[in-house]
Design a protein around this motif. Structure first.
Motif, PDB file in Angstrom:
ATOM      1  N   ASN A  99     -14.565  56.574  -7.216  1.00 21.32           N
ATOM      2  CA  ASN A  99     -13.115  56.632  -7.022  1.00 21.32           C
ATOM      3  C   ASN A  99     -12.622  55.554  -6.062  1.00 21.32           C
ATOM      4  OD1 ASN A  99     -12.007  58.770  -8.658  1.00 21.32           O
ATOM      5  ND2 ASN A  99     -13.244  60.171  -7.444  1.00 21.32           N
ATOM      6  N   ILE A 100     -13.345  55.312  -4.993  1.00 18.75           N
ATOM      7  CA  ILE A 100     -12.940  54.284  -4.035  1.00 18.75           C
ATOM      8  C   ILE A 100     -12.949  52.906  -4.701  1.00 18.75           C
ATOM      9  CG2 ILE A 100     -13.622  53.070  -1.914  1.00 18.75           C
ATOM     10  CD1 ILE A 100     -14.517  55.824  -0.832  1.00 18.75           C
ATOM     11  N   CYS A 101     -14.010  52.617  -5.473  1.00 16.84           N
ATOM     12  CA  CYS A 101     -14.092  51.324  -6.167  1.00 16.84           C
ATOM     13  C   CYS A 101     -12.963  51.164  -7.172  1.00 16.84           C
ATOM     14  CB  CYS A 101     -15.434  51.191  -6.884  1.00 16.84           C
ATOM     15  SG  CYS A 101     -16.835  51.014  -5.789  1.00 16.84           S
ATOM     16  N   LEU A 102     -12.693  52.210  -7.950  1.00 19.11           N
ATOM     17  CA  LEU A 102     -11.636  52.134  -8.956  1.00 19.11           C
ATOM     18  C   LEU A 102     -10.270  51.963  -8.294  1.00 19.11           C
ATOM     19  CD1 LEU A 102     -10.657  52.313 -11.882  1.00 19.11           C
ATOM     20  CD2 LEU A 102     -10.592  54.797 -11.606  1.00 19.11           C
ATOM     21  N   ASN A 103     -10.005  52.728  -7.248  1.00 22.52           N
ATOM     22  CA  ASN A 103      -8.726  52.596  -6.534  1.00 22.52           C
ATOM     23  C   ASN A 103      -8.560  51.184  -5.985  1.00 22.52           C
ATOM     24  OD1 ASN A 103      -8.308  55.302  -7.020  1.00 22.52           O
ATOM     25  ND2 ASN A 103      -8.937  55.940  -4.980  1.00 22.52           N
ATOM     26  N   ASN A 104      -9.638  50.631  -5.460  1.00 24.37           N
ATOM     27  CA  ASN A 104      -9.616  49.279  -4.910  1.00 24.37           C
ATOM     28  C   ASN A 104      -9.241  48.263  -5.989  1.00 24.37           C
ATOM     29  OD1 ASN A 104     -10.236  47.845  -2.408  1.00 24.37           O
ATOM     30  ND2 ASN A 104     -11.784  46.815  -3.648  1.00 24.37           N
ATOM     31  N   ARG A 105      -9.883  48.348  -7.145  1.00 21.91           N
ATOM     32  CA  ARG A 105      -9.596  47.417  -8.233  1.00 21.91           C
ATOM     33  C   ARG A 105      -8.200  47.625  -8.805  1.00 21.91           C
ATOM     34  NH1 ARG A 105     -14.151  48.409 -12.060  1.00 21.91           N
ATOM     35  NH2 ARG A 105     -13.762  50.321 -11.205  1.00 21.91           N
ATOM     36  N   ARG A 106      -7.723  48.867  -8.829  1.00 19.66           N
ATOM     37  CA  ARG A 106      -6.362  49.130  -9.321  1.00 19.66           C
ATOM     38  C   ARG A 106      -5.324  48.513  -8.385  1.00 19.66           C
ATOM     39  NH1 ARG A 106      -3.094  48.316 -12.207  1.00 19.66           N
ATOM     40  NH2 ARG A 106      -1.135  49.380 -12.044  1.00 19.66           N
ATOM     41  N   LEU A 107      -5.559  48.626  -7.082  1.00 25.89           N
ATOM     42  CA  LEU A 107      -4.658  48.007  -6.115  1.00 25.89           C
ATOM     43  C   LEU A 107      -4.697  46.487  -6.255  1.00 25.89           C
ATOM     44  CD1 LEU A 107      -5.339  50.326  -3.088  1.00 25.89           C
ATOM     45  CD2 LEU A 107      -3.121  49.999  -4.188  1.00 25.89           C
ATOM     46  N   HIS A 108      -5.867  45.926  -6.507  1.00 24.38           N
ATOM     47  CA  HIS A 108      -5.973  44.482  -6.730  1.00 24.38           C
ATOM     48  C   HIS A 108      -5.135  44.068  -7.928  1.00 24.38           C
ATOM     49  CE1 HIS A 108     -10.116  43.806  -4.596  1.00 24.38           C
ATOM     50  NE2 HIS A 108      -9.139  44.105  -3.759  1.00 24.38           N
ATOM     51  N   ASP A 109      -5.105  44.888  -8.964  1.00 26.62           N
ATOM     52  CA  ASP A 109      -4.360  44.551 -10.174  1.00 26.62           C
ATOM     53  C   ASP A 109      -2.863  44.444  -9.901  1.00 26.62           C
ATOM     54  OD1 ASP A 109      -4.407  43.981 -12.990  1.00 26.62           O
ATOM     55  OD2 ASP A 109      -3.456  45.935 -13.295  1.00 26.62           O
ATOM     56  N   SER A 161      -4.188  44.639  -1.334  1.00 28.55           N
ATOM     57  CA  SER A 161      -5.541  44.774  -0.802  1.00 28.55           C
ATOM     58  C   SER A 161      -6.025  46.209  -1.004  1.00 28.55           C
ATOM     59  CB  SER A 161      -5.528  44.446   0.690  1.00 28.55           C
ATOM     60  OG  SER A 161      -6.727  44.850   1.289  1.00 28.55           O
ATOM     61  N   GLY A 162      -7.329  46.368  -1.114  1.00 30.36           N
ATOM     62  CA  GLY A 162      -7.904  47.704  -1.263  1.00 30.36           C
ATOM     63  C   GLY A 162      -7.686  48.593  -0.046  1.00 30.36           C
ATOM     64  N   TRP A 163      -7.381  47.983   1.081  1.00 30.26           N
ATOM     65  CA  TRP A 163      -7.131  48.764   2.296  1.00 30.26           C
ATOM     66  C   TRP A 163      -5.891  49.645   2.174  1.00 30.26           C
ATOM     67  CZ3 TRP A 163     -10.735  49.554   5.712  1.00 30.26           C
ATOM     68  CH2 TRP A 163     -11.764  48.621   5.843  1.00 30.26           C
ATOM     69  N   TRP A 164      -5.041  49.368   1.197  1.00 30.45           N
ATOM     70  CA  TRP A 164      -3.846  50.189   0.998  1.00 30.45           C
ATOM     71  C   TRP A 164      -4.216  51.609   0.558  1.00 30.45           C
ATOM     72  CZ3 TRP A 164       0.942  49.478   2.590  1.00 30.45           C
ATOM     73  CH2 TRP A 164       1.330  48.199   2.952  1.00 30.45           C
ATOM     74  N   GLN A 165      -5.462  51.845   0.208  1.00 35.83           N
ATOM     75  CA  GLN A 165      -5.896  53.214  -0.112  1.00 35.83           C
ATOM     76  C   GLN A 165      -5.695  54.147   1.069  1.00 35.83           C
ATOM     77  OE1 GLN A 165      -9.678  53.758  -2.341  1.00 35.83           O
ATOM     78  NE2 GLN A 165      -9.903  51.560  -1.970  1.00 35.83           N
ATOM     79  N   LEU A 166      -5.758  53.596   2.249  1.00 39.36           N
ATOM     80  CA  LEU A 166      -5.630  54.409   3.464  1.00 39.36           C
ATOM     81  C   LEU A 166      -4.244  55.033   3.620  1.00 39.36           C
ATOM     82  CD1 LEU A 166      -7.666  52.161   5.930  1.00 39.36           C
ATOM     83  CD2 LEU A 166      -8.419  54.211   4.698  1.00 39.36           C
ATOM     84  N   THR A 167      -3.265  54.566   2.843  1.00 39.15           N
ATOM     85  CA  THR A 167      -1.940  55.191   2.909  1.00 39.15           C
ATOM     86  C   THR A 167      -2.013  56.654   2.479  1.00 39.15           C
ATOM     87  OG1 THR A 167      -1.381  54.470   0.676  1.00 39.15           O
ATOM     88  CG2 THR A 167      -0.679  53.059   2.498  1.00 39.15           C
ATOM     89  N   GLY A 168      -3.016  56.991   1.689  1.00 42.04           N
ATOM     90  CA  GLY A 168      -3.194  58.380   1.271  1.00 42.04           C
ATOM     91  C   GLY A 168      -3.493  59.315   2.427  1.00 42.04           C
ATOM     92  N   LEU A 169      -3.870  58.768   3.565  1.00 39.50           N
ATOM     93  CA  LEU A 169      -4.175  59.590   4.747  1.00 39.50           C
ATOM     94  C   LEU A 169      -2.941  59.929   5.576  1.00 39.50           C
ATOM     95  CD1 LEU A 169      -7.429  57.762   5.907  1.00 39.50           C
ATOM     96  CD2 LEU A 169      -7.244  59.860   4.549  1.00 39.50           C
ATOM     97  N   ILE A 170      -1.807  59.313   5.269  1.00 35.45           N
ATOM     98  CA  ILE A 170      -0.576  59.602   6.012  1.00 35.45           C
ATOM     99  C   ILE A 170      -0.126  61.023   5.658  1.00 35.45           C
ATOM    100  CG2 ILE A 170       1.850  58.963   6.349  1.00 35.45           C
ATOM    101  CD1 ILE A 170       1.051  56.103   5.488  1.00 35.45           C
ATOM    102  N   PRO A 171       0.080  61.871   6.659  1.00 35.07           N
ATOM    103  CA  PRO A 171       0.480  63.253   6.364  1.00 35.07           C
ATOM    104  C   PRO A 171       1.779  63.335   5.564  1.00 35.07           C
ATOM    105  CG  PRO A 171      -0.120  63.006   8.678  1.00 35.07           C
ATOM    106  CD  PRO A 171      -0.077  61.627   8.081  1.00 35.07           C
ATOM    107  N   LEU A 172       1.833  64.271   4.663  1.00 34.33           N
ATOM    108  CA  LEU A 172       2.972  64.640   3.829  1.00 34.33           C
ATOM    109  C   LEU A 172       3.362  63.606   2.769  1.00 34.33           C
ATOM    110  CD1 LEU A 172       5.250  66.282   6.534  1.00 34.33           C
ATOM    111  CD2 LEU A 172       3.648  67.414   5.003  1.00 34.33           C
ATOM    112  N   VAL A 173       3.555  62.365   3.130  1.00 36.44           N
ATOM    113  CA  VAL A 173       4.052  61.385   2.169  1.00 36.44           C
ATOM    114  C   VAL A 173       2.997  60.381   1.708  1.00 36.44           C
ATOM    115  CG1 VAL A 173       6.431  61.535   2.973  1.00 36.44           C
ATOM    116  CG2 VAL A 173       4.893  59.844   3.968  1.00 36.44           C
ATOM    117  N   GLY A 174       1.833  60.387   2.305  1.00 40.30           N
ATOM    118  CA  GLY A 174       0.813  59.404   1.985  1.00 40.30           C
ATOM    119  C   GLY A 174       0.421  59.408   0.524  1.00 40.30           C
ATOM    120  N   TRP A 175       0.249  60.587  -0.044  1.00 38.75           N
ATOM    121  CA  TRP A 175      -0.158  60.662  -1.453  1.00 38.75           C
ATOM    122  C   TRP A 175       0.948  60.158  -2.370  1.00 38.75           C
ATOM    123  CZ3 TRP A 175       2.376  63.844  -4.933  1.00 38.75           C
ATOM    124  CH2 TRP A 175       3.253  64.773  -4.376  1.00 38.75           C
TER     125      TRP A 175
END
Length: 130
Positions: A63-73, A77-91
Motif C-alpha cells: 500500500n505504501i509503494c502504491l500510494n507513493n507511485r499514485r502521488l507521483h502520477d 512527492s510520496g511524502w504527501w502520504q503523511l497527510t493521512g495522519l492529520i486528525p479529522l481531515v487528513g484522510w
C-alpha cells in the motif's frame, strides 16, 4: 484480479507512476478480500482476528509503494502520504490527492495516460478517432 497481482509484483518499487485505475482497482480487490476475511472470522470464532490482522500487516508495504507511485502520477512527492495522519481531515486530503488526474510528463517519469488523446477542449482528437 490481474490488476491486484500487478501491484503486488511492484511491491518495493517506490519510483515511477501508478494510474488512478491501477490504484482504485487494487484497493477494490484489497477491501473485498479483507471483507471476506472479516466474515470468515465472524463465522468461525476460533479464527479470532488473526486472519485479517495478518492480511493487513502483510500488505502495508504494498500500500505504501502504491500510494507513493499514485502521488507521483499527480506530480506530488510520496511524502504527501503523511497527510493521512492529520486528525479529522487528513484522510479527506489524502483521498483528494488520489482522485486527481494524471499529470503530464513530470520529474517522476513520462505520462502513462490510458485512452484516447484529448485536444485542448477535452474531446478526443480527430487522429485517435480514426
Amino acid at each position: 484480479m490481474k490488476s491486484f497481482f500487478k501491484v503486488v509484483e511492484e511491491t518495493g518499487n517506490y519510483e515511477g507512476r501508478a494510474t488512478r485505475r491501477e490504484f482504485w482497482l487494487f484497493n477494490l480487490w484489497y477491501y473485498l478480500i479483507l471483507f471476506v476475511f472479516f466474515v470468515l472470522e465472524e463465522m468461525f470464532v476460533s479464527l479470532k482476528p488473526y486472519l485479517s490482522s495478518f492480511y493487513i500487516l502483510s500488505f502495508i508495504g504494498t500500500n505504501i509503494c502504491l500510494n507513493n507511485r499514485r502521488l507521483h502520477d499527480s506530480g506530488r512527492s510520496g511524502w504527501w502520504q503523511l497527510t493521512g495522519l492529520i486528525p479529522l481531515v487528513g484522510w479527506l486530503i489524502f483521498i483528494y490527492f488520489m482522485v486527481q488526474p494524471s499529470d503530464k510528463d513530470n520529474e517522476y517519469g513520462p505520462s502513462i495516460q490510458v485512452g484516447p488523446e484529448k485536444n485542448k477542449n477535452g474531446h478526443p482528437s480527430i487522429e485517435t478517432i480514426n
